[in-house]
Design an enzyme around this catalytic site. Sequence first.
Site, mmCIF file in Angstrom:
data_model
loop_
_atom_site.group_PDB
_atom_site.id
_atom_site.type_symbol
_atom_site.label_atom_id
_atom_site.label_comp_id
_atom_site.label_asym_id
_atom_site.label_seq_id
_atom_site.Cartn_x
_atom_site.Cartn_y
_atom_site.Cartn_z
ATOM 1 N N ASP A 1 16.060 -8.758 -59.367
ATOM 2 C CA ASP A 1 16.168 -10.321 -59.417
ATOM 3 C C ASP A 1 16.063 -10.877 -60.802
ATOM 4 O O ASP A 1 15.009 -11.554 -60.955
ATOM 5 C CB ASP A 1 15.354 -10.884 -58.268
ATOM 6 C CG ASP A 1 15.356 -10.312 -56.778
ATOM 7 O OD1 ASP A 1 16.198 -10.791 -56.138
ATOM 8 O OD2 ASP A 1 14.714 -9.697 -56.606
ATOM 9 N N GLU B 1 7.806 0.000 -52.152
ATOM 10 C CA GLU B 1 7.521 -0.730 -53.210
ATOM 11 C C GLU B 1 6.057 -1.667 -53.227
ATOM 12 O O GLU B 1 5.254 -1.525 -54.006
ATOM 13 C CB GLU B 1 8.583 -2.350 -53.024
ATOM 14 C CG GLU B 1 8.423 -3.566 -54.224
ATOM 15 C CD GLU B 1 9.186 -4.485 -53.783
ATOM 16 O OE1 GLU B 1 9.963 -4.690 -52.763
ATOM 17 O OE2 GLU B 1 9.536 -5.359 -55.009
ATOM 18 N N HIS C 1 20.452 -1.557 -58.247
ATOM 19 C CA HIS C 1 19.263 -2.290 -57.423
ATOM 20 C C HIS C 1 19.245 -3.815 -57.898
ATOM 21 O O HIS C 1 18.551 -4.020 -59.100
ATOM 22 C CB HIS C 1 18.100 -1.780 -57.513
ATOM 23 C CG HIS C 1 17.023 -2.328 -56.631
ATOM 24 N ND1 HIS C 1 15.914 -1.887 -56.052
ATOM 25 C CD2 HIS C 1 16.841 -3.559 -56.205
ATOM 26 C CE1 HIS C 1 15.105 -2.470 -55.575
ATOM 27 N NE2 HIS C 1 15.845 -3.734 -55.384
ATOM 28 N N HIS D 1 19.828 -7.920 -56.357
ATOM 29 C CA HIS D 1 20.188 -8.728 -55.339
ATOM 30 C C HIS D 1 21.022 -9.840 -55.979
ATOM 31 O O HIS D 1 20.581 -10.602 -56.880
ATOM 32 C CB HIS D 1 18.972 -9.444 -54.851
ATOM 33 C CG HIS D 1 17.889 -8.371 -54.141
ATOM 34 N ND1 HIS D 1 17.902 -7.832 -52.859
ATOM 35 C CD2 HIS D 1 17.258 -7.235 -54.742
ATOM 36 C CE1 HIS D 1 16.928 -6.963 -52.560
ATOM 37 N NE2 HIS D 1 16.439 -6.675 -53.784
ATOM 38 N N HIS E 1 14.693 -0.634 -49.053
ATOM 39 C CA HIS E 1 13.538 -0.704 -49.877
ATOM 40 C C HIS E 1 12.483 -0.045 -49.243
ATOM 41 O O HIS E 1 12.102 -0.168 -48.115
ATOM 42 C CB HIS E 1 13.114 -2.350 -50.043
ATOM 43 C CG HIS E 1 13.978 -2.797 -51.134
ATOM 44 N ND1 HIS E 1 15.493 -2.993 -51.047
ATOM 45 C CD2 HIS E 1 13.656 -4.094 -52.078
ATOM 46 C CE1 HIS E 1 15.663 -3.851 -51.869
ATOM 47 N NE2 HIS E 1 14.783 -4.230 -52.560
#
Length: 347
Positions: A284, A205, A22, A24, A202
């Site tokens: 991220d 979350e 996971h 980005h 996703h």
Amino acid sequence: MSFTSPEQRQAFIADIPKAELHLHIEGSLEPEMMFALAQRNDIDIPFASAEEVRKAYAFSNLQDFLDIYYQGMNVLRTEQDFYDLTMAYFKRIHADNAIHAEIFFDPQGHTERGIAFSTAIDGILRALSDAEAHLGITSKLIMCFLRHLSEDDAFATLEEATPYLDRIAGVGLDSSELGHPPSKFSKVFAKAKMLDLKTVAHAGEEGPPEYIWEALDLLKIDRMDHGNRSLEDDGLIAKLRDSQMALTVCPLSNLSLCVVDKLEDHPLKKMLDLGLCATMNSDDPSYFGGYLNDNYEATAVALDLDKDDIITLAKNSFRGSFLSENTVAQSLQRIDDYVLAFDRKTG
Ligand code: HPA
Ligand code: ZN
């Protein structure tokens, strides 16, 4: 088994072979590279220094972050920019002993501002190939649809991806979760499945358990991103445990976006104790304060993870991957070999 010292824990985490599922790629844009690319492409950015950029990374929810994330990617203009971005990430996780990564990219974040789909994907794919050749890290690419845009936009993006489908492993769903349930994308996910693409989304979350059910039942996902709020629903827990569906959990991201108030409250340990196939990821990393091993280390401290937990997380990262059965088995063996050698060395 518990570690005998913090140094022993750090060493064990640092060197255990692992995969990231996971990530980005646009979220690995470090402030220094943001400045370098702004200069290279003659773009004004509203910050005076990398330190000032980092200071702006204080978020109170997902949307706060997304606003800055979409602004940040504006410096990415050329194929070389996307190559440099991707290569920097692979060099960084090489230092973390990652041997495989399945990374997301957000084509609509680029095409919406006039950058061709091919510019972004050509640069990323060239870096994936070089990362394997020069660093020995294997990878897969997952194309995400931005859920705040329409399903028609997602269909158009899937259409644009046609010449690249042999190099795209799957599709995903990211961006603003609340108000954009998985059901909004059931048709385009069905089309992706017909094209033999893997599907991930996703879910949970910020969104409620109903969104997680929709991702499972309507999008028929192969893997779930985050999934934190599954723990609010016993039926979901049972389903995820029985199917051993992988959850790509991102502790430092959850902390940065106030999904949890403090890392000590993070549900990862509970997920493992419930027998869920939870994995460790950075999401991220340049925005959330840490790459893969930083996530392992901070979470191990906060939740008192023991050696078996770390081994389970590393093994789950391969079990939950889209690698072939054979490669998964080899990777699990590699972890067993690592643990044996580590135990011998540390007595
Ligand atoms: N959640 C949703 N969308 C995203 C994220 C995230 O953490 N990062 C980049 N796009
Ligand atoms: Zn994410």
